[in-house]
Enzyme design. Structure first.
Site, PDB file in Angstrom:
ATOM      1  N   CYS A  29      -0.598   6.488   8.998  1.00 44.24           N
ATOM      2  CA  CYS A  29      -0.958   5.212   8.365  1.00 44.24           C
ATOM      3  C   CYS A  29      -2.041   5.538   7.350  1.00 44.24           C
ATOM      4  CB  CYS A  29      -1.400   4.196   9.408  1.00 44.24           C
ATOM      5  SG  CYS A  29      -2.727   4.789  10.506  1.00 44.24           S
ATOM      6  N   ARG A  88       0.829  -1.201   0.000  1.00 44.18           N
ATOM      7  CA  ARG A  88       0.000   0.000   0.000  1.00 44.18           C
ATOM      8  C   ARG A  88       0.867   1.257   0.000  1.00 44.18           C
ATOM      9  NH1 ARG A  88      -4.036   0.603   4.458  1.00 44.18           N
ATOM     10  NH2 ARG A  88      -4.876   2.199   3.073  1.00 44.18           N
TER      11      ARG A  88
END
Length: 283
Positions: free
Chosen positions: A239, A181
């Protein structure tokens, strides 16, 4: 009861079970199934636990620009704690079934409003069950109380302040998402793939071994290698939505590296504005 402010093992928790002033919080959650945590709690939990939901209790309202799990108003969050019977001087222990990924968010948020007597159960629900400790299905009504807001021992940074600090090379931004990601591959949660330019990647699961936090000296060595010449106070964690970043913050605290900040909006807030730069690849 002794003051625990990072992690606590299941054996130690078991010896304190039922003591006055101990508040256990079940934080189990599944991003793909928001109702799963509450269902799991109803099926069985550590005796005396109360349940807090990531979306409903540990997040504020979303407006499409502030990320998937924005921080709630601190006074409203404190009021939610009070309604669950949590007092400012209680020893809180948070647990989940995800290696502490969700419980660490509550750990950070309590410190954010000045409640430092909070720890994450190392190994969480799985370790508790494997050790053969008791489980209950009864849901106890909490006696409402008052939980105030006080100066916290942790700090948060907003998008504009972070962008300026990155441009001036004042901070190192650490992204807790999985490497794929971070590189901009296999993005399923946010509408834009990639990462904030200048960020480095430290997947939060690297803090764990067998579902428990790795020894403090190992964590310290790895984070110091990542920080280089930076002081911990020059570190910002992010994040996807400000949740698993707290796991890296907890790992640094275990390692004796205090003072890093959280970017609560994280990637989901950053990428909501198409004018903000995006990077892909290994960084």
């Amino acid at each position: 009861m002794k003051h625990y402010d990072t992690i606590i093992d299941v054996g130690t928790l078991a010896t304190h079970l039922g003591e006055e002033g101990l508040r256990l919080i079940d934080c189990r959650h599944d991003l793909a199934d928001p109702g799963a945590g509450r269902h799991a709690y109803a099926e069985g939990h550590i005796p005396g636990s109360r349940f807090l939901h990531l979306d409903e209790d540990l997040s504020g309202p979303r407006d499409g620009r502030n990320g998937r799990h924005p921080l709630p108003d601190p006074d409203e969050f404190a009021a939610r704690l009070g309604r669950r019977g949590i007092r400012a001087d209680d020893q809180v222990v948070a647990y989940d079934d995800a290696g502490g990924a969700i419980a660490a968010r509550l750990w950070w948020m309590l410190r954010w409003i000045g409640h430092d007597r909070v720890a994450v159960l190392d190994g969480g629900w799985r370790a508790w069950r494997e050790a053969g400790h008791p489980v209950e299905t009864q849901i106890h009504e909490a006696l409402p109380t008052t939980h105030g807001v006080h100066p916290g021992s942790v700090a948060a940074i907003g998008t504009q302040a972070l962008r300026g600090a990155l441009e001036r090379d004042e901070v190192l931004l650490i992204d807790a998402r999985s490497p794929d990601r971070f590189r901009g591959e296999n993005e399923t949660l946010d509408p834009v793939a990639g990462h904030i330019p200048g960020a480095v990647n430290r997947f939060f699961r690297e803090n764990l071994q067998g579902g428990r936090f790795r020894p403090a000296d190992e964590l310290r060595a790895e984070f110091l290698a990542l920080l280089g010449s930076r002081n911990p106070t020059e570190i910002v964690h992010q994040c996807g939505s400000g949740v698993t970043a707290c796991h890296n913050l907890l790992a640094m605290e275990i390692a004796g590296l205090s003072g890093a900040s959280l970017y609560p909006g994280s990637w989901s807030e950053w990428c909501a504005d198409p004018s903000r730069p995006v990077a892909t690849g290994p960084g």
